[in-house]
Design an enzyme around this catalytic site. Sequence first.
Site, PDB file in Angstrom:
ATOM      1  N   ARG A 135     -10.136  -9.934 -12.697  1.00 42.55           N
ATOM      2  CA  ARG A 135      -8.524  -8.689 -13.145  1.00 42.55           C
ATOM      3  C   ARG A 135      -7.483 -10.478 -13.490  1.00 42.55           C
ATOM      4  NH1 ARG A 135      -5.243  -7.270  -8.067  1.00 42.55           N
ATOM      5  NH2 ARG A 135      -4.084  -6.470  -9.340  1.00 42.55           N
ATOM      6  N   ARG A 136      -5.927 -10.050 -14.146  1.00 40.21           N
ATOM      7  CA  ARG A 136      -5.382 -10.565 -14.652  1.00 40.21           C
ATOM      8  C   ARG A 136      -5.622 -11.746 -15.384  1.00 40.21           C
ATOM      9  NH1 ARG A 136      -1.837 -10.163  -8.311  1.00 40.21           N
ATOM     10  NH2 ARG A 136      -0.540  -8.132  -8.980  1.00 40.21           N
ATOM     11  N   HIS A 189      -9.047   0.688 -10.833  1.00 43.04           N
ATOM     12  CA  HIS A 189      -9.298   2.206  -9.904  1.00 43.04           C
ATOM     13  C   HIS A 189      -7.672   2.153 -10.370  1.00 43.04           C
ATOM     14  CE1 HIS A 189      -8.563   3.295  -5.904  1.00 43.04           C
ATOM     15  NE2 HIS A 189      -7.224   2.745  -5.515  1.00 43.04           N
ATOM     16  N   PHE A 190      -6.577   1.425  -9.916  1.00 39.66           N
ATOM     17  CA  PHE A 190      -4.578   1.701 -10.240  1.00 39.66           C
ATOM     18  C   PHE A 190      -4.601   2.141 -11.267  1.00 39.66           C
ATOM     19  CE2 PHE A 190      -4.374  -2.591 -10.147  1.00 39.66           C
ATOM     20  CZ  PHE A 190      -3.714  -2.908 -11.473  1.00 39.66           C
ATOM     21  N   HIS A 191      -4.944   2.267 -12.696  1.00 38.18           N
ATOM     22  CA  HIS A 191      -5.173   2.737 -13.192  1.00 38.18           C
ATOM     23  C   HIS A 191      -5.546   4.171 -13.558  1.00 38.18           C
ATOM     24  CE1 HIS A 191      -3.426  -1.389 -15.109  1.00 38.18           C
ATOM     25  NE2 HIS A 191      -3.333  -0.002 -16.294  1.00 38.18           N
ATOM     26  N   TYR A 235       1.967   4.984  -2.318  1.00 37.10           N
ATOM     27  CA  TYR A 235       1.760   6.351  -2.073  1.00 37.10           C
ATOM     28  C   TYR A 235       2.983   6.198  -2.540  1.00 37.10           C
ATOM     29  CZ  TYR A 235      -2.645   7.373   0.318  1.00 37.10           C
ATOM     30  OH  TYR A 235      -4.030   7.245   0.505  1.00 37.10           O
ATOM     31  N   HIS A 270       0.706  -1.485  -0.109  1.00 36.64           N
ATOM     32  CA  HIS A 270       0.053   0.101  -0.079  1.00 36.64           C
ATOM     33  C   HIS A 270       0.733   1.773   0.054  1.00 36.64           C
ATOM     34  CE1 HIS A 270      -3.296   2.504  -0.546  1.00 36.64           C
ATOM     35  NE2 HIS A 270      -3.006   3.421   0.550  1.00 36.64           N
TER      36      HIS A 270
END
Lengths: 50, 550, 158
Positions: free
Chosen positions: B440-441, B375-377, B228, B224
């Site tokens: 995903r994946r 989301h993380f894209h 950041y 995580h």
Amino acid sequence: MAKTELNRKIDTETEVEDSTNLNGTLASVMILGAILIITWVGLYMLFLSR
Amino acid sequence: MNIQAKLKVDPRDGKLAMAHFYVFIVALAIGGLAGLLQTFVRSGKFELPFGIGYYQLLTLHGVVLALVMTTFFIMGFLHAVVSKTAGTYTNRQRTLAWISFALLTIGTIMAAIMILLNEASVLYTFYAPLQAHAVFYIGLTLVVVGSWVGSAAVFMKYGEWRKANPGQSSPLLTFMAVITLMMWDIATIGVATTVLFQILPWSLGLVETINVGLSRTLFWYFGHPLVYFWLLPAYMVWYAIIPKIIGGKIFSDSLARLSFVLLLFFSIPVGLHHQLVEPGIDPAWKFIQVILTFLVVIPSLMTAFSLFATFESYGRSKGAKGLFGWFKKLPWGDARFTIPFIGMLGFIPGGAGGIVNASHQMNQLVHNTIWITGHFHMTVAFAVILTFYGVAYWLIPHLTGRILTKKMNKLAMIQGITWTIGMLFMSSSMHIQGLLGGPRRSAFSEYGGAAQAAEWIPYQIAQAVGGSILFISIILMVYVFINLAFFAPKGEQEFPVGEVAKGAEKTPLVFDNWKLWLGISAILIVFAYTLPLIDLIQNAPPGSKGFKLW
Amino acid sequence: MHMHKFEKIWLIFGFGALLVFLTVIGVSAFYLGNQPPSCLATIDPEKVDTTAPFNEPGLKKVEGKEWDYELVFVASAFSYSPARVEVPLGAKVKVIATSKDVMHGFQAAGTNVNMMLEPGYISEVVTTFKNPGEFLIVCNEYCGVGHHMMHSMIEVVE
Ligand SMILES: [Cu+2]
């Protein structure tokens, strides 16, 4: 977090700063807040419906 | 600081930063190509040539972009920023930074070779008990150690500045660089521990089995804060560089520092929110880390306010009227501002989705679906990367003694907007498909002709359209990069460093009190992790042998 | 360190919203029992086939428990056992699953049944199948070259 020490020196500036016109900023962040709440509530409803 | 602010980054430090950026652009091109091919495969209309495996390609994409491209850009950027705001590196500091660069590069090459030889198709999260070749793990370890050595150079420079300027508050950007790297160094202890003490001995055959639950938890202790580590440099740009680019002032130096300190506190003791639906961890501990995760939202709320306030103050100083009149006064033709600004907007849906993901049992709705990929894209590959592009447009010519011409600025705008369109296409279709249950994946699959799986395919085609647009943007970025590095006209490109308004309150010295910040951070980590880790060790099931299932 | 009054309003508002979210999910989790799957029971991953209840995968009626049925799944690269199962509509079912080899996922698409399967651990979730129809179970954690071929099917019948 050492707040007391921080608060001492600032009083002189306070009034000047609060008079800065930030109405648009408040409106903008409130729109942002609304997006966060709508997204979360919407998905919580979806979670409950499943 | 004021004298420093007028100086260019020393050419020797510039060369150092540029070395990082060359790797960045190569990684972007390779990782981007892998991503494009993945979206093609998932459309169901394309098969990979030359016996390349889908998961081999996916591992390459994840490692090269999430671990390599980001780390190189961030280290290069931080070296440049610290050299600019705290002063030119000493020879010793610069030597350390070059050693860091060498370690990062050697580690990257080792990991990449193993991926290309199909010895490490374990994805960038390398969850045991899938077992890659030991050289893959050693390569990743060198990347981590390299970043530690690089952060040592930054810490030394910071210490030197403090000694030379007693009783003064450190330069804002240097302070932020130090926070970013402190957080990174504390976080990487987790992944270093599992790799050195669990995974490496096991992949070398020294021990037969591995404690899978412990290894995952140590990974996510790092995983995580990793996100950041990507985000904080973008926040540095938003807080302290963008104000200068638009011609405004930093809204508040102290509040910017406060939000970075809060990010240091709350970005680490929260890794369990990636493990909400897995066994072996008490749900009460999961919930405690969920609460801590929600606290990390606060500094982001502060950031949003500061940024809008900077923009509004600037607009009003230019005579803007009405509630939103200031919006029109912003320099929309300037790619250095506009492209990172689009990134900031992208962080709004990114953050909203993040709160949902972290909401304890609600995680069941989205866990490991392609919503997460979307989301993380949105956060990293959109908000953060658009900001990095925005930095590259001025930092590269600054370091190479060239300028961003009007023509290149226009091309940069087209490049950033192309990226925006492509990512909106790809990310939104991923979000929707994820809510419909799409995993995903995963390579293309009809799942035995299931009706639900058939519903997912149109979204996968939309992702391929998005991926294609994104790849066009990458080609443009490579072109802009090469131009700025080698061909743009010689000149002086400004390194924008934001300033606070005249008569602004003095920044309290407490912000440079590292014992306090590190102490609080340590207490939070010990509190959040001690009992879950003891549980995972004491109540561990029989260990797992390694598997090579690709 | 001064903060503009609007920023105070904004932070109080934001903090309040987060607090409401936490309260809602906290009450739901700790008082209504809607915790995310967090079973603490362990198992020898190499002896799954001979350990109850995994020696008999599939649906079983149970008596005297809070749920009516137990639905047992065994996951291994790259399949689930059973490969297809029928569940009565409206039944309260405890899904119990584990992995024989690497990490796998276990998600019934379109439901809240979504959990990780970890070698050595048992994963459990209690759910009520409210809607009839076919629910595809997919592996949503990468487990190897056949990961995307790994699926099962729950058919909810009246
Ligand atoms: Cu699987």
